[in-house]
Design a protein around this motif. Structure first.
Motif, PDB file in Angstrom:
ATOM      1  N   ILE A 278     -24.297   5.858  -3.038  1.00 17.75           N
ATOM      2  CA  ILE A 278     -23.364   6.545  -2.157  1.00 17.75           C
ATOM      3  C   ILE A 278     -22.314   7.243  -3.010  1.00 17.75           C
ATOM      4  N   SER A 279     -22.155   8.551  -2.833  1.00 17.48           N
ATOM      5  CA  SER A 279     -21.104   9.262  -3.559  1.00 17.48           C
ATOM      6  C   SER A 279     -19.755   8.694  -3.145  1.00 17.48           C
ATOM      7  N   SER A 280     -18.833   8.630  -4.081  1.00 16.92           N
ATOM      8  CA  SER A 280     -17.556   7.989  -3.768  1.00 16.92           C
ATOM      9  C   SER A 280     -16.442   8.497  -4.664  1.00 16.92           C
ATOM     10  N   LEU A 281     -15.229   8.241  -4.223  1.00 16.88           N
ATOM     11  CA  LEU A 281     -14.037   8.491  -5.021  1.00 16.88           C
ATOM     12  C   LEU A 281     -13.167   7.254  -4.953  1.00 16.88           C
ATOM     13  N   LYS A 282     -12.888   6.677  -6.122  1.00 15.08           N
ATOM     14  CA  LYS A 282     -11.968   5.535  -6.207  1.00 15.08           C
ATOM     15  C   LYS A 282     -10.636   6.067  -6.722  1.00 15.08           C
ATOM     16  N   TYR A 283      -9.622   5.975  -5.899  1.00 13.72           N
ATOM     17  CA  TYR A 283      -8.326   6.570  -6.224  1.00 13.72           C
ATOM     18  C   TYR A 283      -7.285   5.470  -6.351  1.00 13.72           C
ATOM     19  N   THR A 284      -6.720   5.339  -7.534  1.00 19.81           N
ATOM     20  CA  THR A 284      -5.758   4.283  -7.811  1.00 19.81           C
ATOM     21  C   THR A 284      -4.381   4.648  -7.265  1.00 19.81           C
ATOM     22  N   CYS A 285      -3.849   3.770  -6.418  1.00 23.45           N
ATOM     23  CA  CYS A 285      -2.511   3.948  -5.844  1.00 23.45           C
ATOM     24  C   CYS A 285      -1.583   2.871  -6.415  1.00 23.45           C
ATOM     25  N   ASP A 286      -0.361   2.809  -5.910  1.00 21.90           N
ATOM     26  CA  ASP A 286       0.627   1.894  -6.486  1.00 21.90           C
ATOM     27  C   ASP A 286       0.150   0.450  -6.496  1.00 21.90           C
ATOM     28  N   ASN A 287      -0.356  -0.029  -5.376  1.00 24.02           N
ATOM     29  CA  ASN A 287      -0.728  -1.443  -5.269  1.00 24.02           C
ATOM     30  C   ASN A 287      -2.138  -1.664  -4.751  1.00 24.02           C
ATOM     31  N   GLU A 288      -2.939  -0.596  -4.726  1.00 26.73           N
ATOM     32  CA  GLU A 288      -4.290  -0.720  -4.174  1.00 26.73           C
ATOM     33  C   GLU A 288      -5.216   0.320  -4.785  1.00 26.73           C
ATOM     34  N   TYR A 289      -6.514   0.040  -4.689  1.00 23.34           N
ATOM     35  CA  TYR A 289      -7.540   1.035  -4.964  1.00 23.34           C
ATOM     36  C   TYR A 289      -7.985   1.597  -3.617  1.00 23.34           C
ATOM     37  N   TRP A 290      -7.815   2.893  -3.442  1.00 26.08           N
ATOM     38  CA  TRP A 290      -8.174   3.561  -2.199  1.00 26.08           C
ATOM     39  C   TRP A 290      -9.572   4.141  -2.407  1.00 26.08           C
ATOM     40  N   VAL A 291     -10.547   3.625  -1.684  1.00 24.80           N
ATOM     41  CA  VAL A 291     -11.949   3.946  -1.934  1.00 24.80           C
ATOM     42  C   VAL A 291     -12.521   4.739  -0.766  1.00 24.80           C
ATOM     43  N   HIS A 292     -13.074   5.907  -1.100  1.00 18.26           N
ATOM     44  CA  HIS A 292     -13.740   6.761  -0.111  1.00 18.26           C
ATOM     45  C   HIS A 292     -15.227   6.805  -0.448  1.00 18.26           C
ATOM     46  N   HIS A 351      -7.557   9.930 -13.575  1.00 23.86           N
ATOM     47  CA  HIS A 351      -6.378   9.653 -12.747  1.00 23.86           C
ATOM     48  C   HIS A 351      -5.876   8.239 -13.001  1.00 23.86           C
ATOM     49  N   HIS A 352      -6.785   7.278 -13.023  1.00 25.13           N
ATOM     50  CA  HIS A 352      -6.397   5.877 -13.194  1.00 25.13           C
ATOM     51  C   HIS A 352      -5.687   5.654 -14.520  1.00 25.13           C
ATOM     52  N   LEU A 353      -6.251   6.162 -15.607  1.00 22.78           N
ATOM     53  CA  LEU A 353      -5.640   5.984 -16.928  1.00 22.78           C
ATOM     54  C   LEU A 353      -4.228   6.567 -16.957  1.00 22.78           C
ATOM     55  N   THR A 354      -4.083   7.741 -16.372  1.00 20.35           N
ATOM     56  CA  THR A 354      -2.767   8.394 -16.327  1.00 20.35           C
ATOM     57  C   THR A 354      -1.799   7.597 -15.463  1.00 20.35           C
ATOM     58  N   LYS A 355      -2.277   7.106 -14.337  1.00 21.06           N
ATOM     59  CA  LYS A 355      -1.450   6.335 -13.411  1.00 21.06           C
ATOM     60  C   LYS A 355      -0.951   5.051 -14.063  1.00 21.06           C
ATOM     61  N   VAL A 356      -1.834   4.294 -14.675  1.00 20.18           N
ATOM     62  CA  VAL A 356      -1.441   3.013 -15.267  1.00 20.18           C
ATOM     63  C   VAL A 356      -0.479   3.228 -16.432  1.00 20.18           C
ATOM     64  N   ALA A 357      -0.796   4.175 -17.318  1.00 18.76           N
ATOM     65  CA  ALA A 357       0.079   4.432 -18.468  1.00 18.76           C
ATOM     66  C   ALA A 357       1.463   4.862 -18.006  1.00 18.76           C
ATOM     67  N   SER A 358       1.534   5.683 -16.970  1.00 20.27           N
ATOM     68  CA  SER A 358       2.816   6.140 -16.445  1.00 20.27           C
ATOM     69  C   SER A 358       3.576   5.006 -15.770  1.00 20.27           C
ATOM     70  N   ASP A 359       2.859   4.202 -14.991  1.00 22.64           N
ATOM     71  CA  ASP A 359       3.508   3.092 -14.286  1.00 22.64           C
ATOM     72  C   ASP A 359       4.038   2.039 -15.242  1.00 22.64           C
ATOM     73  N   LEU A 360       3.331   1.820 -16.340  1.00 25.29           N
ATOM     74  CA  LEU A 360       3.810   0.846 -17.329  1.00 25.29           C
ATOM     75  C   LEU A 360       5.123   1.298 -17.950  1.00 25.29           C
ATOM     76  N   ALA A 361       5.243   2.584 -18.204  1.00 22.58           N
ATOM     77  CA  ALA A 361       6.498   3.108 -18.760  1.00 22.58           C
ATOM     78  C   ALA A 361       7.643   2.895 -17.776  1.00 22.58           C
ATOM     79  N   SER A 362       7.371   3.130 -16.487  1.00 25.35           N
ATOM     80  CA  SER A 362       8.399   2.933 -15.456  1.00 25.35           C
ATOM     81  C   SER A 362       8.717   1.464 -15.270  1.00 25.35           C
ATOM     82  N   LEU A 363       7.676   0.623 -15.297  1.00 26.71           N
ATOM     83  CA  LEU A 363       7.878  -0.817 -15.100  1.00 26.71           C
ATOM     84  C   LEU A 363       8.714  -1.400 -16.225  1.00 26.71           C
ATOM     85  N   SER A 364       8.481  -0.932 -17.442  1.00 28.87           N
ATOM     86  CA  SER A 364       9.239  -1.429 -18.585  1.00 28.87           C
ATOM     87  C   SER A 364      10.726  -1.125 -18.433  1.00 28.87           C
ATOM     88  N   LEU A 365      11.045   0.047 -17.901  1.00 24.36           N
ATOM     89  CA  LEU A 365      12.441   0.435 -17.720  1.00 24.36           C
ATOM     90  C   LEU A 365      13.116  -0.364 -16.614  1.00 24.36           C
TER      91      LEU A 365
END
Length: 379
Positions: A278-292, A351-365
């Motif tokens: 099944i074709s799909s898109l897994k989109y990483t959000c703040d606290n969930e994986y949004w799967v289509h 998207h996921h790699l960018t999201k996690v790396a960005s969120d870690l920078a924010s979380l650290s602050l």
């Protein structure tokens, strides 16, 4: 080598994953250390033969990494997954060289730095290869520890000491990855408590070069929970747990690791089944994986247009300029290509790699900085 705001991403060494890495910005790459899992040799189920020799399978690995990574920062390399297909029995290349040594030589020769990944239970030939590359390149080792090993900390400490002695490295030259692999979001609180207890008891916690907790909530399949032409979500339990850890006053806080949007298990899929996925898109959000999930890939990817329209019109969409993957999703929603199976892997992982790396920078602050004086930060 890096601190608790750094991201260790377990990357299955496939073309889609390499493309996702290639399209990261330099800033995001600087916040990530890939842990490369070298994949098994392809197998032809119809002829019941492997399609390549081990030499052919590994031939371009150094150039492939140079082309997609383009960073002077070291990567972790784990060649043990080559043998996840238990039918494969070639322990050495035709030259007599161990795969791990060949891989690391190839990568280093192309200008990238590598750190070999091992574990306390790996066989003598693997540990000998680790010793050889450590002596040759002097970059230390990464030890991958699994959840069940935390049940007996005394035994774990002894096993680690034996491995360090065998590799001729000390703790300051050693990176630790505690790998929980797939976790159950329903047990998030229990897993959080287990990790906290493990970090409190872990031997010589301040002595290791780096310390990472790795896990994922991504299941092996979504077929039982999210039907065709529908969407749903899975909690990012590993991220929720890590966020809580960062708010504690532990003597040492770990770095974060995950398996991007993939499951840790090896899937030995027959090629004819690629049209049945099944074709799909897994989109990483703040606290969930949004799967289509869309249609069978054998029917094409036109269904991805409506999926992308739904994503870009939702507040959870990070914006077309957030990452290469987000731009691809936005363009599809607005009349661009509907892609193929690999393209949606690239978009989701990038998207996921960018999201996690960005969120870690924010979380650290945003995390507490009132740490006890005994803290030994990773350098």
């Amino acid at each position: 080598m890096f601190s608790s705001d750094h991201y260790v991403a377990v990357i299955k060494w496939k073309r889609g994953e390499r493309t996702a890495l290639e399209h990261l910005t330099p800033t995001i790459k600087s916040r990530i250390t890939p842990l490369l899992e070298i994949q098994p040799v392809p197998y032809n189920h119809r002829t019941e033969n492997f399609t390549k020799t081990i030499d052919e399978h590994l031939a371009n690995i150094g150039k492939d990494l140079r082309n997609c990574w383009k960073s002077t920062a070291p990567v972790f390399v784990d060649s043990a997954p080559i043998y996840d297909n238990e039918d494969f029995e070639d322990d050495y290349l035709s030259t007599g060289q161990h795969p791990l040594e060949f891989i690391i030589d190839s990568i280093e020769n192309e200008g990238n730095q590598t750190i070999p990944v091992t574990g306390t239970a790996r066989d003598a030939s693997y540990q000998s290869a680790v010793y050889n590359v450590v002596q040759k390149f002097q970059r230390g080792i990464c030890i991958r520890i699994h959840e069940e090993q935390l049940d007996d900390i005394t035994q774990l400490e002894s096993d680690i000491d034996d491995l360090l002695s065998l590799a001729h490295v000390d703790k300051s030259e050693t990176d630790i990855v505690i790998d929980f692999e797939q976790i159950n979001p329903a047990k998030e609180l229990a897993i959080y408590s287990q990790i906290i207890n493990s970090l409190i008891q872990f031997p010589d916690i301040n002595s290791w070069r780096t310390l990472t907790i790795c896990a994922t909530s991504i299941p092996k399949t979504f077929s039982t929970t999210i039907k065709k032409f529908s969407s749903g979500s899975v909690p990012r339990a590993e991220w929720n747990i890590f966020s809580k850890i960062m708010k504690t006053n532990l003597v040492r806080k770990p770095s974060f690791g995950d398996y991007t949007i993939t499951n840790p298990n090896f899937v030995n899929l027959e090629p004819w089944l690629l049209n049945k996925i099944i074709s799909s898109l897994k989109y990483t959000c703040d606290n969930e994986y949004w799967v289509h999930r869309g249609d069978l890939t054998g029917n094409g990817f036109s269904c991805m247009r409506n999926i992308c329209v739904a994503v870009v019109s939702d507040p959870r969409f990070s914006g077309q300029n957030f990452s290469f993957g987000d731009s691809y999703i936005y363009n599809c929603a607005n009349g661009g290509t509907t892609g193929n199976l690999e393209a949606w892997v690239v978009a989701g992982i990038n998207h996921h790699l960018t999201k996690v790396a960005s969120d870690l920078a924010s979380l650290s602050l945003s995390s507490s900085t009132g740490l006890p004086p005994t803290l030994a930060p990773q350098v």
